[in-house]
Motif scaffolding. Sequence first.
Motif, PDB file in Angstrom:
ATOM      1  N   ALA A 141      20.807  24.555-138.872  1.00  0.00           N
ATOM      2  CA  ALA A 141      20.580  25.477-139.981  1.00  0.00           C
ATOM      3  C   ALA A 141      20.830  26.924-139.571  1.00  0.00           C
ATOM      4  O   ALA A 141      20.771  27.277-138.390  1.00  0.00           O
ATOM      5  CB  ALA A 141      19.156  25.320-140.501  1.00  0.00           C
ATOM      6  N   VAL A 186      21.573  24.273-144.528  1.00  0.00           N
ATOM      7  CA  VAL A 186      21.181  23.194-143.629  1.00  0.00           C
ATOM      8  C   VAL A 186      22.256  22.115-143.592  1.00  0.00           C
ATOM      9  O   VAL A 186      22.796  21.716-144.639  1.00  0.00           O
ATOM     10  CB  VAL A 186      19.839  22.567-144.072  1.00  0.00           C
ATOM     11  N   VAL A 232      13.062  23.626-142.806  1.00  0.00           N
ATOM     12  CA  VAL A 232      13.826  22.382-142.771  1.00  0.00           C
ATOM     13  C   VAL A 232      12.895  21.189-142.620  1.00  0.00           C
ATOM     14  O   VAL A 232      12.991  20.199-143.356  1.00  0.00           O
ATOM     15  CB  VAL A 232      14.854  22.410-141.622  1.00  0.00           C
TER      16      VAL A 232
END
Length: 568
Positions: A273, A296, A423
Amino acid sequence: MITERVDDIPLIMAELQKSNLASLLTQQIPDHGNWKGADGGTVAVIFLTYVLSEADHRTSHVQQWLSQRIHTMRACTDMPTLDPLDLTDDRLGILLDKYSDDEQWRKFETAHNQRVIQVYDLDLQNNPIRLDAMITQSHREVGGDFQIGYAKQHRVDLPQMKTMLATVDPFAVPLCSLTVAGNEADDGLYLPVIQELDQTLSIKHQLFVGDSKMGSIDNRAGIHALSHYYLTPLSKVQCSLAQLEKYLSEKPEKLQILQTEDKDKSAVIKAEAFETTETVSNTDGSLIWDERRIIVYSPAYGESQTKKLDKKLLKAQAELDALLKPKQGRRYPKTYDEAQKSANEIIKSNKVKGLIDVQITEIKTEKKVRAYGSKPAETRIITKFKLSYSTNEAALQKRIDLMGWRAYASNAPQEKLSTLDAVQCYRNEYRIEHKFDELLNRVTALMPVYLNKPNRIKALIRLLLLALKYVSLIEMQVRTKLADTAQELKELYPGNPGRATNKPTIKMLLKAFEYLTLVMMPVGDQMVVKLTDLKPIQRKILNLLNIEHNSYLKLEQIVFLPHNLSET
């Protein structure tokens, strides 16, 4: 001699009463003046005990279940006059009618959430709240809240009811729900639930996590206006492929990596990411703020997308190959435009537009036809088409380069939610999905729905979500204490008593109390009461839940009066 299955009943009852559930229900949703017997709150608690103990929500079965455990339930509720007639199907139906009132249930949910947060010390400030919509389908006529709408289920012909649910991590404890008609769009349901939580729990700077339908600009603006934070993936409407391509063209050489270990202790990359910032505004431009865009890449997601694209290309090519081949029942195009239109439809239906270039060539030939009867000889023009296609390699590679990448939006500050934390946070979305599975299929088994009245189904969903709140709280207490003390539980896996776990499920924990039996036997003019001895694993589970052993042992103190003996 009388025997009763005690099983997990005292444990469930003790857990439900930690937050004074029965009294809160009766206080916030009072009984009618003509209501007799056990109060509504106690009836609801007994029903929830039945649901959790039997994994069954059918109201018609509760009375018989209670009659087979009446002495146990009288002791657990401290109600010597409790009668199986207090839990008839009709009384439970009346209770569901009351609990279907939106305003009264909102008041109860508010009071109960505040009580649960106080008793169980739920950390809302540091744990995200997840939101998602659940579909309840039923074989019935369309009407009321049961409407035909979009659903992932295979039975798109069945009417459905929709419930938006908010749960708090890490154990997906349900906090608030909103049930509406099944044809309502999801994106309009997020803000009402968030606003409800904002008003009733007095939370500040809370992180809300939802899917791409929560990512509409109005939802993001509404959450930002409440001084809360959001984390959501952006759909192609909110972040086009062109915008995503622009982000990727500016990505740094070194990306932040989220990785785990496989069985061999080798590092496995789960995601990569990087971040950028965008200035965004709501629809009318009255609110402007800076938004983090977290880009991402997921290798697993990219691989699955590539496989799907390969299948689409092969399917489109096969259909193009067959388009102009004569076959019985297949209509051959008569004009060039018709042939081109059919080819374009194949490209569109397989979603490979721009990836396959199709060339159609019109071929005309003359055919001499001799005279027949009164018909003179003539020369006919026969039109045929030749189709060829080629893969646009540049466009295909461009599409493949975008696969596995997705843009997420958040207004949370970096110090509260780092890139990798964001994430990982969204990758835990499965937690609320598991809660839906528990509701529909496992712990409370809502499907199939046996009730007929939509308002009662709405109330039933509310009660079952309330039951799942306690399921989450039980698992939270046990797992947290096991982790804090570095312990594990054994004797929970059938056929493998030596196997240990520090993350037992509610099913494992309750099943450990199976076949605990209460025996009542007359000896002379007295009734001797004996409970099956508690096993060490059962005592350990009670200790982990801070439930007194006396919740079970007090059953041996049941007193029978002379008229009780004559009845037996």
